[in-house]
Design an enzyme around this catalytic site. Structure first.
Site, PDB file in Angstrom:
ATOM      1  N   SER A  15       0.811  -1.223   0.000  1.00  0.00           N
ATOM      2  CA  SER A  15       0.000   0.000   0.000  1.00  0.00           C
ATOM      3  C   SER A  15       0.842   1.270   0.000  1.00  0.00           C
ATOM      4  O   SER A  15       0.359   2.336  -0.350  1.00  0.00           O
ATOM      5  CB  SER A  15      -0.928  -0.008   1.217  1.00  0.00           C
ATOM      6  OG  SER A  15      -0.177  -0.049   2.408  1.00  0.00           O
ATOM      7  N   TYR A 152      13.757  -6.534  15.518  1.00  0.00           N
ATOM      8  CA  TYR A 152      13.718  -6.291  14.067  1.00  0.00           C
ATOM      9  C   TYR A 152      14.944  -6.904  13.376  1.00  0.00           C
ATOM     10  O   TYR A 152      14.825  -7.595  12.359  1.00  0.00           O
ATOM     11  CB  TYR A 152      13.662  -4.780  13.847  1.00  0.00           C
ATOM     12  CG  TYR A 152      13.594  -4.329  12.403  1.00  0.00           C
ATOM     13  CD1 TYR A 152      12.398  -4.398  11.688  1.00  0.00           C
ATOM     14  CD2 TYR A 152      14.713  -3.798  11.761  1.00  0.00           C
ATOM     15  CE1 TYR A 152      12.331  -3.962  10.372  1.00  0.00           C
ATOM     16  CE2 TYR A 152      14.659  -3.360  10.450  1.00  0.00           C
ATOM     17  CZ  TYR A 152      13.454  -3.442   9.761  1.00  0.00           C
ATOM     18  OH  TYR A 152      13.393  -3.007   8.451  1.00  0.00           O
TER      19      TYR A 152
HETATM   20  P1  NAI Z   1       6.207   1.000   5.393  1.00  0.00           P
HETATM   21  O1  NAI Z   1       5.917   0.977   6.859  1.00  0.00           O
HETATM   22  O2  NAI Z   1       6.093   2.280   4.639  1.00  0.00           O
HETATM   23  O3  NAI Z   1       5.327  -0.104   4.655  1.00  0.00           O
HETATM   24  C1  NAI Z   1       5.190  -1.397   5.177  1.00  0.00           C
HETATM   25  C2  NAI Z   1       4.008  -2.045   4.518  1.00  0.00           C
HETATM   26  O4  NAI Z   1       3.779  -3.329   5.112  1.00  0.00           O
HETATM   27  C3  NAI Z   1       2.739  -1.260   4.714  1.00  0.00           C
HETATM   28  O5  NAI Z   1       2.017  -1.300   3.498  1.00  0.00           O
HETATM   29  C4  NAI Z   1       2.013  -2.041   5.800  1.00  0.00           C
HETATM   30  O6  NAI Z   1       0.624  -1.879   5.752  1.00  0.00           O
HETATM   31  C5  NAI Z   1       2.415  -3.451   5.441  1.00  0.00           C
HETATM   32  N1  NAI Z   1       2.219  -4.411   6.517  1.00  0.00           N
HETATM   33  C6  NAI Z   1       2.659  -4.316   7.796  1.00  0.00           C
HETATM   34  N2  NAI Z   1       2.263  -5.389   8.494  1.00  0.00           N
HETATM   35  C7  NAI Z   1       1.571  -6.183   7.644  1.00  0.00           C
HETATM   36  C8  NAI Z   1       0.913  -7.430   7.776  1.00  0.00           C
HETATM   37  N3  NAI Z   1       0.884  -8.095   8.943  1.00  0.00           N
HETATM   38  N4  NAI Z   1       0.298  -7.967   6.686  1.00  0.00           N
HETATM   39  C9  NAI Z   1       0.331  -7.321   5.502  1.00  0.00           C
HETATM   40  N5  NAI Z   1       0.930  -6.132   5.318  1.00  0.00           N
HETATM   41  C10 NAI Z   1       1.538  -5.577   6.377  1.00  0.00           C
HETATM   42  O7  NAI Z   1       7.643   0.358   5.250  1.00  0.00           O
HETATM   43  P2  NAI Z   1       8.777   0.477   4.119  1.00  0.00           P
HETATM   44  O8  NAI Z   1       9.795   1.416   4.618  1.00  0.00           O
HETATM   45  O9  NAI Z   1       8.196   0.638   2.780  1.00  0.00           O
HETATM   46  O10 NAI Z   1       9.409  -0.993   4.279  1.00  0.00           O
HETATM   47  C11 NAI Z   1       9.093  -2.086   3.435  1.00  0.00           C
HETATM   48  C12 NAI Z   1      10.006  -3.236   3.804  1.00  0.00           C
HETATM   49  O11 NAI Z   1      11.361  -2.815   3.668  1.00  0.00           O
HETATM   50  C13 NAI Z   1       9.855  -3.706   5.254  1.00  0.00           C
HETATM   51  O12 NAI Z   1       9.998  -5.117   5.308  1.00  0.00           O
HETATM   52  C14 NAI Z   1      11.007  -3.021   5.949  1.00  0.00           C
HETATM   53  O13 NAI Z   1      11.394  -3.734   7.104  1.00  0.00           O
HETATM   54  C15 NAI Z   1      12.054  -3.049   4.868  1.00  0.00           C
HETATM   55  N6  NAI Z   1      13.105  -2.051   5.041  1.00  0.00           N
HETATM   56  C16 NAI Z   1      12.839  -0.711   5.055  1.00  0.00           C
HETATM   57  C17 NAI Z   1      13.867   0.204   5.224  1.00  0.00           C
HETATM   58  C18 NAI Z   1      13.651   1.677   5.241  1.00  0.00           C
HETATM   59  O14 NAI Z   1      14.614   2.400   5.499  1.00  0.00           O
HETATM   60  N7  NAI Z   1      12.470   2.175   4.973  1.00  0.00           N
HETATM   61  C19 NAI Z   1      15.252  -0.251   5.412  1.00  0.00           C
HETATM   62  C20 NAI Z   1      15.424  -1.659   5.367  1.00  0.00           C
HETATM   63  C21 NAI Z   1      14.371  -2.511   5.199  1.00  0.00           C
END
Ligand code: NAI
Length: 244
Positions: A15, A152
């Site tokens: 999303s 995490y």
């Molecule tokens: P975000 O918080 O913007 O998006 C995360 C998404 O996962 C959201 O759409 C949320 O609704 C969804 N989500 C959470 N729990 C869920 C569940 N139980 N079932 C289905 N959907 C679920 O996060 P972002 O930054 O886009 O991160 C995406 C991935 O990248 C994550 O796995 C995060 O750990 C990883 N990541 C992000 C970094 C960053 O700096 N933003 C760095 C390293 C990894």
């Protein structure tokens, strides 16, 4: 180039942030994209912005039954899954001595168990068709550790071990599994960092800036496509050179 024409991709946590950019990128590459979020409405927001065919699905990845139902619904609607991107992830940061049981469990359930739930649900079909790509989104902190993120970092390190095991089990059937480990990326997850912390972090990044969701989506598109046909069980770090 539309190298993913005719392929069906599932992106969890689609999303917003990295998931949303990935859905758009895979769509530009020609794939039909199943965008998954806990709320179907929010997933639809991403689908509305896609260039090609897509469909929104509601699923909490921490729930195994919902993941099994999701994959049959995707197959009915778009066709069998060729590409699975396990991107859904959460943080519940705190220092070790203040980390609550529920913060440990929630992070494990979404970040690690979620990838297991969805991967198991697509593996049999991919093995039968002798093709498939599984791309798990970990983090550089899964490689280095990070103060205040024991839960995490453990979940992301777990994803690396999980992916390498899956890669070994499924390689003979033509199914490839890899990890993308982003560094600091500009999304809602990092938006709450205070300005001072951001500046400090940017100084530690050789390329001098935070990454964008599109930077990560480009690496995912590569691993999903024909150019990565001989790559499995690897961790591709996308962090501006922060961890070498
Ligand atoms: P975000 O918080 O913007 O998006 C995360 C998404 O996962 C959201 O759409 C949320 O609704 C969804 N989500 C959470 N729990 C869920 C569940 N139980 N079932 C289905 N959907 C679920 O996060 P972002 O930054 O886009 O991160 C995406 C991935 O990248 C994550 O796995 C995060 O750990 C990883 N990541 C992000 C970094 C960053 O700096 N933003 C760095 C390293 C990894």
């Amino acid at each position: 180039m539309r190298e993913l024409e005719g392929k069906v991709a599932v992106v969890t946590g689609g999303s917003r942030g990295i998931g949303r950019a990935t859905a758009s990128e895979l769509s530009r590459a020609g794939a039909s994209v199943a965008v998954v979020a806990r709320s179907r409405e929010r997933a639809q927001g991403t689908v509305d912005g896609l260039d090609g065919p897509g469909e929104a699905f509601a699923c909490d990845v921490s729930n195994p039954a919902q993941c099994a139902d999701l994959m049959s619904a995707v197959a009915d609607c778009l066709g069998p899954v060729d590409i699975l991107v396990n991107n859904a992830g959460i943080t519940r940061d705190n220092i070790l001595i203040r980390l609550k049981d529920e913060d440990w469990q929630a992070v494990m359930d979404t970040n690690l168990r979620g990838a297991f739930n969805t991967t198991r649900a697509v593996a049999r079909g991919m093995m039968k068709r002798r093709s498939g790509r599984i791309i798990n989104i970990a983090s550089v902190v899964g490689l280095t550790g990070n103060r205040g993120q024991a839960n995490y970092a453990a979940s992301k390190a777990g994803l690396v071990g999980f992916t390498k095991s899956v890669a070994q089990e499924l390689a003979a059937r033509g199914v490839l599994a890899n990890v993308v480990a982003p560094g600091f990326i500009e999304t809602d997850m990092t938006a709450e960092l205070p300005e001072e912390a951001r500046e400090g972090l940017a100084e530690r990044i050789p390329l001098g800036r935070f990454g964008t969701p599109e930077d990560v989506a480009g690496a995912i598109r590569f691993l999903a496509g024909p150019a990565a046909a001989y790559i499995t069980g690897q961790v591709l770090v996308v962090d501006g050179g922060m961890v070498m």
